[in-house]
Design an enzyme around this catalytic site. Sequence first.
Site, PDB file in Angstrom:
ATOM      1  N   GLU A   1      -3.686  -6.853   4.886  1.00 29.30           N
ATOM      2  CA  GLU A   1      -2.907  -5.639   5.136  1.00 29.30           C
ATOM      3  C   GLU A   1      -3.798  -4.401   4.993  1.00 29.30           C
ATOM      4  O   GLU A   1      -4.776  -4.422   4.249  1.00 29.30           O
ATOM      5  CB  GLU A   1      -1.770  -5.528   4.105  1.00 29.30           C
ATOM      6  N   ASP A   2      -3.414  -3.336   5.676  1.00 22.43           N
ATOM      7  CA  ASP A   2      -4.138  -2.078   5.517  1.00 22.43           C
ATOM      8  C   ASP A   2      -3.803  -1.432   4.172  1.00 22.43           C
ATOM      9  O   ASP A   2      -4.678  -1.060   3.403  1.00 22.43           O
ATOM     10  CB  ASP A   2      -3.817  -1.119   6.678  1.00 22.43           C
TER      11      ASP A   2
ATOM     12  N   ASP B   1       2.492  -0.018   0.118  1.00 19.94           N
ATOM     13  CA  ASP B   1       3.145   1.208  -0.333  1.00 19.94           C
ATOM     14  C   ASP B   1       4.366   0.789  -1.180  1.00 19.94           C
ATOM     15  O   ASP B   1       4.217   0.445  -2.349  1.00 19.94           O
ATOM     16  CB  ASP B   1       3.507   1.989   0.937  1.00 19.94           C
TER      17      ASP B   1
ATOM     18  N   PHE C   1      -0.400  10.426   1.739  1.00 20.90           N
ATOM     19  CA  PHE C   1      -0.438   9.784   3.057  1.00 20.90           C
ATOM     20  C   PHE C   1      -1.870   9.829   3.588  1.00 20.90           C
ATOM     21  O   PHE C   1      -2.485  10.887   3.655  1.00 20.90           O
ATOM     22  CB  PHE C   1       0.507  10.489   4.029  1.00 20.90           C
TER      23      PHE C   1
ATOM     24  N   ARG D   1      -6.414   6.030  13.967  1.00 21.72           N
ATOM     25  CA  ARG D   1      -6.828   4.678  13.565  1.00 21.72           C
ATOM     26  C   ARG D   1      -8.328   4.487  13.739  1.00 21.72           C
ATOM     27  O   ARG D   1      -8.950   3.654  13.086  1.00 21.72           O
ATOM     28  CB  ARG D   1      -6.101   3.618  14.412  1.00 21.72           C
TER      29      ARG D   1
HETATM   30  P1  IMP Z   1       5.566  -0.740   2.676  1.00 16.95           P
HETATM   31  O1  IMP Z   1       6.571  -1.757   3.116  1.00 16.95           O
HETATM   32  O2  IMP Z   1       6.216   0.520   2.199  1.00 16.95           O
HETATM   33  O3  IMP Z   1       4.584  -1.266   1.661  1.00 16.95           O
HETATM   34  O4  IMP Z   1       4.830  -0.318   4.004  1.00 16.95           O
HETATM   35  C1  IMP Z   1       3.491  -0.541   4.219  1.00 16.95           C
HETATM   36  C2  IMP Z   1       3.166  -0.085   5.619  1.00 16.95           C
HETATM   37  O5  IMP Z   1       3.520   1.298   5.802  1.00 16.95           O
HETATM   38  C3  IMP Z   1       1.672  -0.165   5.838  1.00 16.95           C
HETATM   39  O6  IMP Z   1       1.287  -1.418   6.364  1.00 16.95           O
HETATM   40  C4  IMP Z   1       1.425   0.987   6.783  1.00 16.95           C
HETATM   41  O7  IMP Z   1       1.628   0.545   8.120  1.00 16.95           O
HETATM   42  C5  IMP Z   1       2.477   2.007   6.417  1.00 16.95           C
HETATM   43  N1  IMP Z   1       1.945   3.011   5.465  1.00 16.95           N
HETATM   44  C6  IMP Z   1       2.239   3.155   4.166  1.00 16.95           C
HETATM   45  N2  IMP Z   1       1.559   4.172   3.606  1.00 16.95           N
HETATM   46  C7  IMP Z   1       0.792   4.687   4.599  1.00 16.95           C
HETATM   47  C8  IMP Z   1      -0.168   5.768   4.644  1.00 16.95           C
HETATM   48  O8  IMP Z   1      -0.478   6.469   3.664  1.00 16.95           O
HETATM   49  N3  IMP Z   1      -0.757   5.981   5.858  1.00 16.95           N
HETATM   50  C9  IMP Z   1      -0.478   5.254   6.971  1.00 16.95           C
HETATM   51  N4  IMP Z   1       0.403   4.232   6.953  1.00 16.95           N
HETATM   52  C10 IMP Z   1       1.038   3.954   5.788  1.00 16.95           C
HETATM   53 MG    MG Z   2       0.914  -2.085   8.227  1.00 17.14          MG
END
Ligand code: IMP
Ligand code: MG
Length: 191
Positions: A108-109, A112, A162, A175
């Site tokens: 995963e990138d 959050d 962010f 990206r």
């Molecule tokens: P989660 O389900 O809230 O953990 O969502 C994670 C996904 O939200 C990541 O895979 C990203 O695609 C996106 N995301 C969360 N935080 C950021 C950020 O700071 N920048 C860009 N994308 C984010």
């Molecule tokens: Mg993602």
Amino acid sequence: MTAESKKYSEFTNPNLEIMFTAEQIRHRVAELGKQITKDYADKDLVLIGILKGSCVFLSDLMREIDLKLSIDFMVVSSYKDAQVSSGDIEILKDLTHPIRGKDVIVVEDIVDTGLTLFRLLEILQTRGANSLKVAALLDKPEPRIKKELKIDYCGFQIPNKFVVGYGLDAANRFRNLPFIATLKNPQEISA
Ligand code: IMP
Ligand code: MG
């Protein structure tokens, strides 16, 4: 050259504030790759990239893993778009090969809230993999809802900001940045 024809540079856009340089990322990704190379010797490793955000991290990480391995990709819908914090995720693109008996690392990138990855892991857990772990370049622990989610290979922990670049986007932009940055003025991203 006229002022109008001056070459535009996305990488030096004044709205960006660098958090991790390309060199810092390269160094950390190499460390993660070395660790995975150690941990997965004699295993049947599959890296599963969650698109689109993980594409850059996965590309660099796999070249730091000196083992036999394969890769696959998934696309899943995000909770944020649906404006709900619970419920099911939608798999928009599934794996092309079964993972039964394989040693899987989901790449995963950023994690959050953890909601997307948590549910995705629940789904993958039903598919008979030998092991299932997580590699995330970035961990944003503060907004985490799924506190029990374990990130086995984490690049960097970051504050609740962010970030964009190195695969991460804002409205599908940035990206391609070779570094990770915050936006000084998020309202100005179309500039
Ligand atoms: P989660 O389900 O809230 O953990 O969502 C994670 C996904 O939200 C990541 O895979 C990203 O695609 C996106 N995301 C969360 N935080 C950021 C950020 O700071 N920048 C860009 N994308 C984010
Ligand atoms: Mg993602």
